[in-house]
Design an enzyme around this catalytic site. Structure first.
Site, PDB file in Angstrom:
ATOM      1  N   PRO A  94       0.637  -1.170  -0.014  1.00  0.00           N
ATOM      2  CA  PRO A  94      -0.064   0.005  -0.022  1.00  0.00           C
ATOM      3  C   PRO A  94       1.020   1.206   0.152  1.00  0.00           C
ATOM      4  O   PRO A  94       0.189   2.094  -0.237  1.00  0.00           O
ATOM      5  CB  PRO A  94      -0.917  -0.239   1.300  1.00  0.00           C
ATOM      6  N   GLY A  95       2.046   1.196   0.166  1.00  0.00           N
ATOM      7  CA  GLY A  95       2.913   2.381   0.201  1.00  0.00           C
ATOM      8  C   GLY A  95       3.941   2.693   1.368  1.00  0.00           C
ATOM      9  O   GLY A  95       4.389   3.946   1.123  1.00  0.00           O
ATOM     10  N   SER A  96       3.931   2.063   2.354  1.00  0.00           N
ATOM     11  CA  SER A  96       4.831   2.558   3.295  1.00  0.00           C
ATOM     12  C   SER A  96       6.214   2.646   2.885  1.00  0.00           C
ATOM     13  O   SER A  96       7.070   3.575   3.466  1.00  0.00           O
ATOM     14  CB  SER A  96       4.647   1.648   4.643  1.00  0.00           C
ATOM     15  N   TRP A  97       6.814   1.866   2.147  1.00  0.00           N
ATOM     16  CA  TRP A  97       8.410   2.184   1.732  1.00  0.00           C
ATOM     17  C   TRP A  97       8.517   3.543   0.962  1.00  0.00           C
ATOM     18  O   TRP A  97       9.499   4.219   1.195  1.00  0.00           O
ATOM     19  CB  TRP A  97       8.974   0.808   0.788  1.00  0.00           C
ATOM     20  N   ASP A 124       3.149  -1.165  -8.742  1.00  0.00           N
ATOM     21  CA  ASP A 124       2.454  -2.098  -8.141  1.00  0.00           C
ATOM     22  C   ASP A 124       1.222  -2.726  -9.192  1.00  0.00           C
ATOM     23  O   ASP A 124       0.874  -2.013  -9.793  1.00  0.00           O
ATOM     24  CB  ASP A 124       2.060  -1.937  -6.736  1.00  0.00           C
ATOM     25  N   ASP A 141       2.143  -4.767 -14.086  1.00  0.00           N
ATOM     26  CA  ASP A 141       3.201  -5.847 -13.494  1.00  0.00           C
ATOM     27  C   ASP A 141       4.505  -5.422 -14.022  1.00  0.00           C
ATOM     28  O   ASP A 141       4.635  -4.972 -15.048  1.00  0.00           O
ATOM     29  CB  ASP A 141       2.666  -7.012 -14.434  1.00  0.00           C
ATOM     30  N   PHE A 142       5.386  -5.243 -12.707  1.00  0.00           N
ATOM     31  CA  PHE A 142       6.589  -4.866 -13.112  1.00  0.00           C
ATOM     32  C   PHE A 142       7.527  -5.579 -14.018  1.00  0.00           C
ATOM     33  O   PHE A 142       8.217  -5.030 -14.681  1.00  0.00           O
ATOM     34  CB  PHE A 142       7.264  -4.738 -11.622  1.00  0.00           C
ATOM     35  N   LYS A 206      13.332  -8.091  -1.772  1.00  0.00           N
ATOM     36  CA  LYS A 206      12.961  -9.083  -0.833  1.00  0.00           C
ATOM     37  C   LYS A 206      12.928 -10.593  -1.415  1.00  0.00           C
ATOM     38  O   LYS A 206      12.736 -10.796  -2.765  1.00  0.00           O
ATOM     39  CB  LYS A 206      11.561  -8.615  -0.442  1.00  0.00           C
TER      40      LYS A 206
HETATM   41  C1  LIG Z   1       4.588  -7.008   0.676  1.00  0.00           C
HETATM   42  S1  LIG Z   1       3.738  -6.175  -0.325  1.00  0.00           S
HETATM   43  C2  LIG Z   1       4.806  -4.585  -0.463  1.00  0.00           C
HETATM   44  C3  LIG Z   1       4.333  -3.659   0.721  1.00  0.00           C
HETATM   45  C4  LIG Z   1       5.096  -2.311   0.492  1.00  0.00           C
HETATM   46  N1  LIG Z   1       6.474  -2.370   0.392  1.00  0.00           N
HETATM   47  C5  LIG Z   1       4.783  -1.399   1.635  1.00  0.00           C
HETATM   48  O1  LIG Z   1       5.638  -1.147   2.518  1.00  0.00           O
HETATM   49  O2  LIG Z   1       3.737  -0.787   1.693  1.00  0.00           O
HETATM   50  C6  LIG Z   1       4.113  -7.002  -1.813  1.00  0.00           C
HETATM   51  C7  LIG Z   1       3.760  -6.130  -3.088  1.00  0.00           C
HETATM   52  O3  LIG Z   1       4.263  -6.766  -4.208  1.00  0.00           O
HETATM   53  C8  LIG Z   1       3.112  -6.688  -5.346  1.00  0.00           C
HETATM   54  N2  LIG Z   1       3.774  -7.346  -6.550  1.00  0.00           N
HETATM   55  C9  LIG Z   1       3.556  -8.563  -6.621  1.00  0.00           C
HETATM   56  N3  LIG Z   1       4.192  -9.064  -7.816  1.00  0.00           N
HETATM   57  C10 LIG Z   1       4.401  -8.090  -8.671  1.00  0.00           C
HETATM   58  C11 LIG Z   1       4.645  -7.639  -9.863  1.00  0.00           C
HETATM   59  N4  LIG Z   1       5.002  -8.456 -10.694  1.00  0.00           N
HETATM   60  N5  LIG Z   1       4.603  -6.346 -10.159  1.00  0.00           N
HETATM   61  C12 LIG Z   1       4.148  -5.303  -9.332  1.00  0.00           C
HETATM   62  N6  LIG Z   1       4.038  -5.784  -8.068  1.00  0.00           N
HETATM   63  C13 LIG Z   1       4.093  -7.089  -7.518  1.00  0.00           C
HETATM   64  C14 LIG Z   1       2.076  -6.947  -4.503  1.00  0.00           C
HETATM   65  O4  LIG Z   1       0.902  -6.626  -5.370  1.00  0.00           O
HETATM   66  C15 LIG Z   1       2.090  -6.357  -3.176  1.00  0.00           C
HETATM   67  O5  LIG Z   1       1.513  -5.108  -3.277  1.00  0.00           O
END
Ligand SMILES: C[S@@+](CC[C@H](N)C(=O)[O-])C[C@H]1O[C@@H](n2cnc3c(N)ncnc32)[C@H](O)[C@@H]1O
Length: 254
Positions: A94-97, A124, A141-142, A206
């Site tokens: 959701p955006g904390s980083w 994201d 999708d990244f 990660k």
């Molecule tokens: C652990 S959460 C991230 C939390 C974020 N760092 C924060 O601090 O708010 C993992 C995120 O990776 C995203 N994600 C997974 N695969 C992805 C992809 N191929 N492209 C973009 N985002 C992806 C998911 O949608 C999810 O929102």
């Protein structure tokens, strides 16, 4: 899920507290969600959230997610976010980083007098609510080439100082399968980083620990002067989550 508490999609540890029913003001007594009606697994999740000091701290400091403190700790120790720098945050919802990165490029920039603007791009698969000082690139999708091309256009020939990835797939429950999928995400981040990072730039990725770690570390050792594996205090001890950090990108030719 109760209507007064919203669990944000994409990260099992991300919540906004919107109700005093879940008051977190009693630090030393285990809190249980008395009025929360739901499945036992949901009750367990809520109980764990209520008793987690990082969840409380995130709530107090207006971070969208406890994960903020993982990046805070990594940056406090390794100084990967530069004043006025350009940061790409992959898997940002959701955006904390991104909140932490935006604060730190601005704060540090003011502090050292550079007053450079800096930029944080948050990408994201999911939606991301607007964040101050962050360019949001949601529902993308990244790993897709069109997403990466758009990121390159957003950079407009500038190089990034830091690439962050907290990306994680939805866990299937099959640990080895999930490890393979997240490893592919890491490789995709490293490949993209080699195109966009400035010389001396940094990457955080990660990973859920497993057999591919060795291969990823070997790729990173070729790309960076220094490579570290970090398990921040805020990362739950029962999680396989670790962070691979590449410091001082060394492949870019001048
Ligand atoms: C652990 S959460 C991230 C939390 C974020 N760092 C924060 O601090 O708010 C993992 C995120 O990776 C995203 N994600 C997974 N695969 C992805 C992809 N191929 N492209 C973009 N985002 C992806 C998911 O949608 C999810 O929102």
């Amino acid at each position: 899920m109760a209507t007064s508490m919203r669990k944000l999609a994409g990260c099992s540890t991300c919540i906004y507290f919107a109700s005093s029913r879940f008051s977190t003001s009693l630090p030393f007594r285990k809190i249980t969600p008395n009025k929360f009606k739901g499945k036992q697994s949901s009750r367990d999740w809520v109980t764990r959230q209520l008793n987690d000091p990082y969840v409380r701290l995130a709530n107090e400091e207006n971070y969208r997610c406890r994960s903020a403190f993982k990046l805070t700790e990594i940056d406090d120790n390794l100084r990967i976010i530069k004043p006025g720098g350009i940061v790409i945050d992959c898997g940002a919802a959701p955006g904390s980083w991104s909140q932490v990165a935006a604060q730190r490029i601005q704060l540090k920039s003011k502090h050292d007098g550079t007053q450079k603007e800096g930029m944080v791009i948050a990408v994201d698969l999911r939606d991301i609510e607007p964040i101050d000082g962050v360019t949001v690139f949601a529902n993308s999708d990244f790993t897709k080439s069109e997403t990466q091309s758009k990121l390159l256009r957003m950079l407009d020939n500038r190089l990034a100082n830091t690439v962050l990835s907290d990306m994680a797939p939805n866990a299937s429950g099959n640990r080895e399968h999930d490890h393979q999928v997240i490893s592919e995400l890491c490789l995709s981040v490293l490949k993209f980083s080699s195109q966009v990072l400035e010389s001396g730039g940094h990457v955080v990725c990660k990973l859920w620990d497993g057999s591919e770690k060795k291969k990823l570390l070997s790729v990173m050792n070729r790309m960076f002067e220094t490579v570290k594996t970090i398990k921040p205090d805020a990362s739950r001890s029962d999680s396989a989550e670790i962070f691979l950090v590449g410091l001082y990108f060394k492949l870019r030719k001048k």
